[in-house]
Each structure stands twice: as structure tokens, then as C-alpha cells.
Design an enzyme around this catalytic site. Sequence first.
Site, PDB file in Angstrom:
ATOM      1  N   GLU A 240     -24.949  19.391  -9.851  1.00 54.53           N
ATOM      2  CA  GLU A 240     -24.254  18.108 -10.049  1.00 54.53           C
ATOM      3  C   GLU A 240     -25.167  16.918  -9.754  1.00 54.53           C
ATOM      4  O   GLU A 240     -25.096  15.888 -10.426  1.00 54.53           O
ATOM      5  CB  GLU A 240     -22.985  18.045  -9.196  1.00 54.53           C
ATOM      6  N   TRP A 251     -28.234  23.772 -22.452  1.00 55.58           N
ATOM      7  CA  TRP A 251     -27.914  24.045 -23.860  1.00 55.58           C
ATOM      8  C   TRP A 251     -27.474  22.771 -24.594  1.00 55.58           C
ATOM      9  O   TRP A 251     -27.036  22.832 -25.745  1.00 55.58           O
ATOM     10  CB  TRP A 251     -26.844  25.143 -23.968  1.00 55.58           C
TER      11      TRP A 251
HETATM   12 ZN   LIG Z   1     -22.899  20.510 -15.316  1.00 56.98          ZN
END
Ligand SMILES: [Zn+2]
Length: 426
Positions: A240, A251
Site C-alpha cells: 500500500e 499487471w
Molecule cells: Zn494494490
Amino acid sequence: MNTKLQILIIVVVALLSYNANAQTNKCATMQHLEKSLVQDPTLKQRMVDSEKATRQWILTHVQSKKANTEVIVIPTVVHVIWNSSVENVSDEQILSQIEVLNNDFRLMNADSLDEQHPFRPFVIDAKIEFCLAQQDPDGSPTTGITRTQTNVVAWGEDNWDNIKSTVNGGKNNWDPTKYLNIYVVNLDGKILGFAAFPDELASKPDLDGTVIRYEAFGTNGTAGTGEFSLNNKGRTGTHEIGHWLNLKHIWGDSTCGDDLINDTEKAEEANYGNPTFPHRANNTCGSGTNGEMFMNYMDYVDDSCMFMFTSGQADRMRASLNGPRSGLLTSIGCKLPTALNEVNILNAATVYPNPNSGKFTLYINLKNITLVNASLINMFGATVKEFGVISKEISTIDITDVSTGAYYLRLSNSTTSTIKKVFITK
Ligand SMILES: [Zn+2]
């Protein structure tokens, strides 16, 4: 129903549940961004402009590979918002999360790739560290931890913004240009956490920070409890804060999407669990025989399976610290308030171990300073214990009768006083 049909149904149900699991959104940062884009029509263009500035900065700096790159220390405050007492995670658990961050962002993590691994050349020390704040935005001493009891049982998506709102059962963030705000909460559903991107700061400063569910925070206490046993190494925090410093998922949040980083292999989609290297060799996005870099912190694999940032990611994070998050570079949140830092008693005194169970050694170098009075004060400034004059260089202090938590050891003599933070964990 014949046996073959029964077996087929079982297999299909298993496949369906696997697919459902594979599509589980572990991180809600992109959902958070989508909401911000709706609320702020100027954000999209700002992100485009900011991306140009990021690339330009990286072109002219390429800092992460230089031996003399300066370490950036980010003042951090952890806000614990709890309803059930189990959610009120201990100071020890908070320190374990800070330790993970300092290991992962400094390439001190024990589980890094070995020297022979084909991806090893991309692994980098991002030279970013985190300190629990020593002074709050008002300049008062702090442990860098706030605790708020709330009536909110679990925070659902409709309620996410209120986590950062005192009047709505959460806690206002500290000046987000000067502090990293980490919230530890009970999130609804299975989301592990989410973060605000740097470009959201300008229009929504009150929503800046990172949110982590209490079962996926740190490495002890409630970390990895319940159905979150594979999120027990504090990597939700690393992931985070990667977003908070402008990193995207590996991705690119779409099939073979772009994460805007050159040295991370393109990935078909999120990876889960504990893949074996090479994973998805020669994938449809054109990866080589080494396949996808699933062990990157910005993928969705288990905590024990993610252990690297690349040079490109480090450059991008450092660009954000020299761009939208540059206020952190001049923050004094890691420093003790000036009034408490006038004389060098602090430098002459050491508490160890810290955290401790209530018994610790206080070392004071008495060669250069006059005798010292010592007392213990709690977070509210009330004196809990008086120790009188300390006349020995090495003293054993026993406060096993005080409750668990963070305290200040106040040291004073005739001319000045100072404090040292002491964490009691049992
Ligand atoms: Zn994430």
C-alpha cells in the site's frame, strides 16, 4: 445422479470457486482512485501532467542505483481505529510493521532473491525509511500512534472516507504533506487495504494516507489471524505504501497492462498464492522465459512470496518524493520538539531493550552532564513513576507493574530536561 456426474459437478464447483478466488480484489487502491476521479474532474489531467514530470525527473536523476543516494526518512503516524478491543492492536504490533517497512524499502529483508536468480539484477534498495513521529503537527511530543474507539463495527466501501474523519467515527489525518498516515481498521469483506496516490493529495488532502486491515498489519498480535493467515508478514503495508508513493500494480490493472515501469516484466493479470519460478514463462504479453515477476511487492501473491522492488520502482517512488510528496523532505515530524531537545542528555542516554517487558537498562553517560532525575510519564503527560536521582551510569529499571503501552522516560537536571520514548509490551 451417477458417480461420474457427481465428480464432474465437484470439479466444476472447485474450478468456479478457484476462479472466484483468483479474481479476489485484495487491494482497493484502484477503487479508491476511481472514486476520486469521479469526485475531482481535474484529477485525470493532473495525473497526465504529473506522469510527464515523473518521467522527466527520472531521466535527469536515476538516483536509486547511485551509491551516494541520500536516504529519505518519512515521518509516520499510525492511527488505530477500533471497535472490538482485538482491533486495538498493540504498540509492539505497530513497531513490527515499521520494522517490515524499513527492511523492505532498504533491501534488508531476509527473504530477498538469492544472487543467482535471473531477477536479482533488478532488485534495489529504495533508500526510503520510516520513523514513528516524535512530534505531532502542533509540535507536541508524540509516540507516533493515535488510538480512537469507534462505533463503526466494520468499514465498508461507502464508508471508507469516514475512516479519516473524526466527526464520523474515524480520525482526521495529520498534515499529509508532512506525515505518512497509516490507518489500522477493521475493513468489511476481504480487502486487505488501500491507499491514496500522490496526485490525489492536491484536491483531497483530507483523504490522503494508507488503510490496512488489522489482521494484515505487522507480523505479530492479530497479524495473519482468521482467514488472513497468508497476510502475516506485514507486506500489505509495503504494497500500500508502494501505491502511496505512486506505484501501480505489476499487471497494470488490465490484461498485459502497463505499470509505467520498464524493468518489471509485463504480466497477464494478478498473481496469487505462492507460484513457482518461472511462472507464466513466455506469457501472452511477450515476457521472456523467466516469465512474470510475481515476487514483486506490487503483485497479489502471499506475503511470504513477495520480496522485491525494482530500480524502476524505486526511481518512481523517489520521483514522487521530489514531486507531489516533496513536503515530506522538509518535515520535522521525526525530530523531538525543540524545547525537549536543547541539551545533549538525550544523546547521552540509552534505553535497551526497547520495546521491553517493563524491565530495561538505562545507560547515562554521566561524564559530561550533571546528575539526572528520572521519571516516567504517560501519553497524557501524567507522571506515573518517580525514580529520583540517577547516580550510576548503568541502572536497571523495573516498571513491570505498569500496564502495556508507550511512555516517556523524562530525564532532567538543573538546566534542562528531555524525554526518551519507552515501549512496554508484555
Ligand atoms: Zn494494490
